[in-house]
Design a protein around this motif. Structure first.
Motif, PDB file in Angstrom:
ATOM      1  N   ALA A   5       9.644   5.918  -4.248  1.00  0.00           N
ATOM      2  CA  ALA A   5       8.390   6.639  -4.441  1.00  0.00           C
ATOM      3  C   ALA A   5       8.492   7.683  -5.533  1.00  0.00           C
ATOM      4  CB  ALA A   5       7.972   7.312  -3.132  1.00  0.00           C
ATOM      5  N   GLY A  39       3.032   9.738  -0.326  1.00  0.00           N
ATOM      6  CA  GLY A  39       2.945  11.119  -0.783  1.00  0.00           C
ATOM      7  C   GLY A  39       3.521  11.292  -2.168  1.00  0.00           C
ATOM      8  N   ARG A  94       0.800  -1.227   0.000  1.00  0.00           N
ATOM      9  CA  ARG A  94       0.000   0.000   0.000  1.00  0.00           C
ATOM     10  C   ARG A  94       0.830   1.272   0.000  1.00  0.00           C
ATOM     11  NH1 ARG A  94      -5.107  -0.116  -0.102  1.00  0.00           N
ATOM     12  NH2 ARG A  94      -6.226  -1.966   0.539  1.00  0.00           N
ATOM     13  N   ALA A  95       2.059   1.211   0.484  1.00  0.00           N
ATOM     14  CA  ALA A  95       2.852   2.439   0.565  1.00  0.00           C
ATOM     15  C   ALA A  95       3.255   2.868  -0.829  1.00  0.00           C
ATOM     16  CB  ALA A  95       4.082   2.192   1.419  1.00  0.00           C
ATOM     17  N   HIS A  96       3.400   4.175  -1.030  1.00  0.00           N
ATOM     18  CA  HIS A  96       3.773   4.669  -2.351  1.00  0.00           C
ATOM     19  C   HIS A  96       5.230   4.408  -2.649  1.00  0.00           C
ATOM     20  CE1 HIS A  96       0.268   7.560  -1.514  1.00  0.00           C
ATOM     21  NE2 HIS A  96      -0.166   6.483  -2.120  1.00  0.00           N
TER      22      HIS A  96
END
Lengths: 240, 243
Positions: B130, B46, B26-28
């Protein structure tokens, strides 16, 4: 003193660069106009990389860094899938997986007037085009193409939407057709909308087909063309 | 002077490094970094719209949350968060996405010495994963001055507790490949690699010892830079980033 030849810019093209790498020296190419795409920034006379990825060059003068992320950087004339978050008097607020919310003007539809403003519920999935994308401002979107026609933009009904990376979206939209879509298209009948912001929408007559198509696309990210075809054959064999 | 370290390493030898990116679904952006037994997991979310109250809206804002392995969050964690925030703010280009917040969550999986440098390395790799625009990478290393006067790199927890008189966490910019004839960009006449981003010291050491630490740390940071570059090259050829 012998003038040491600086390595030509071609030496970094198509190789992986890391943030901070200086990829172009402008002082050695004074008479050209160069266009910089995403991931590059100018520091006086040197162009350096901001992201990690592969440096690409397209004749005559375009340089950019190709990398795949889960978030999207809005660019003009991109087609994306957005989700309605809120509606104001003049705009709909759309989530496009970018650093800022997109604004969809209430009149940006074919034949749109103040009297026939569409009513979108929160959570509606829309297929949109980016009209303006300036840094620091909210991107402006539209449900028409450049000449004002609807051209398939607008809400997407039924179907299933899933998220992917931006790199996979670009692969799905590349021409010639991506191997996984071709292999699926030979056996199944489905409808697909790909947003360059990392969202894909699939619709088909039966839920089984939708699930197979979605899984095949999600699996195809790190596979080569031939491997994708093998993977699709494997998946289709299991359901028939 | 022959130095005796429990695990048989020489004075300037680092523990085996391992780094993997894109491990959280789920983390970018996410990365896990381990130096020997010290392991840290970093996740980046973010850039998201909006900044916090006291932050400048003309720049991007970075928010760091440090999660220790056990126990409640107290002052040491807040100190780590502040050091990480300042370090990463000087590494990221904050003017590209104004009025946004990028959150970085650092989770300590195992602490066996050199925790803050591992966390800085993990956070930096997670930011690269990211796609946050950065000026260059940050490479962090821990040097400690032992009671008997010699300087060792990358101490384990045992060495930190028993042998140390003082230690310094040093963060340097990574070594840069460049097409310019004289190498990387120069800041005030010196190449970027000669700079230093962050230095945190504990304990008492002489000025000469400190400069010696800087020199050893800089030499080790070149090796770390190479490791980071190889890691990014490898993973870009077989990237798997399905959302």
């Amino acid at each position: 003193m012998e003038n040491k030849q600086s390595s030509s810019p071609a030496s970094f093209v198509d190789s992986t660069v890391v943030p901070g790498d200086v990829v172009l020296d402008l002082s050695s190419m004074t008479s050209q106009t160069i266009k910089l795409g995403g991931g590059l920034r100018q520091d006086c006379d040197a162009i350096s990389a901001m992201k990690a990825g592969t440096l690409r060059f397209s004749k005559p003068n375009k340089y950019w860094i190709e990398s795949s992320q889960k978030r999207y950087v809005p660019c003009v004339e991109d087609t994306i899938l957005g989700i309605v978050v809120d509606s104001k008097a003049d705009n709909f607020l759309i989530d496009i997986k970018g650093p800022a919310m997109g604004f969809l003007p209430v009149l940006a539809f074919e034949g749109g007037t103040r009297r026939n403003i569409p009513k979108f519920e929160v959570g509606t999935l829309l297929y949109l085009r980016v009209v303006k994308a300036n840094s620091g401002m909210n991107p402006e979107l539209s449900c028409t193409d450049a000449s004002g026609k609807a051209a398939e933009f607008g809400p997407l009904k039924d179907g299933y939407m899933f998220e992917t990376s931006t790199g996979l979206s670009r692969k799905l939209l590349s021409s010639p057709t991506c191997p996984v879509l071709e292999a699926l298209g030979k056996k199944l009948s489905f409808e697909i909308a790909v947003g360059l912001n990392g969202r894909v929408w699939v619709n088909a007559a039966s839920p089984d087909t939708i699930v197979v198509v979605a899984n095949a696309i999600m699996n195809s990210e790190s596979l080569s063309g031939a491997q994708q075809i093998i993977m699709v054959d494997h998946l289709l064999k299991n359901i028939q | 002077m022959e130095v005796d370290r429990e695990d048989g390493r020489s004075q300037n030898q680092l523990r085996p490094l391992a780094c993997s990116r894109n491990i959280l679904h789920r983390a970018h952006g996410s990365a896990s970094w381990s130096q020997g037994d010290t392991k840290v997991l970093a996740a980046v979310y973010g850039p998201k719209a909006g900044t916090k109250k006291n932050e400048n809206p003309e720049k991007a804002c970075i928010e760091v949350i440090w999660k220790p392995k056990t126990g409640q969050i107290g002052k040491p964690e807040k100190e780590y968060e502040m050091i990480l925030k300042r370090t990463l703010e000087s590494v990221c280009i904050l003017t590209v996405n104004p009025n946004t917040t990028t959150s970085i969550i650092v989770q300590v999986v195992n602490d066996d010495g050199a925790l803050l440098p591992s966390a800085i390395n993990a956070a930096c790799m997670a930011l690269v994963d990211a796609g946050i625009p950065m000026k260059h990478l940050a490479v962090a290393i821990c040097c400690c001055v032992a009671k008997s006067g010699y300087v060792i790199l990358d101490p384990t927890k045992l060495e930190e507790q028993q042998k140390m008189k003082a230690f310094a966490y040093l963060v340097f910019p990574n070594s840069v490949h460049s097409v310019l004839p004289e190498g990387s960009l120069r800041v005030e006449g010196e190449p970027i690699e000669n700079g230093i981003i962050t230095s945190v010291t504990h304990g008492i050491m002489s000025v000469d010892d400190y400069f010696y630490c800087l020199e050893r740390g800089r030499a080790a940071s070149v090796k770390l830079s190479d490791f980071l570059r190889r890691n990014l090259q490898q993973q870009s050829t077989d990237s798997s980033k399905a959302g």
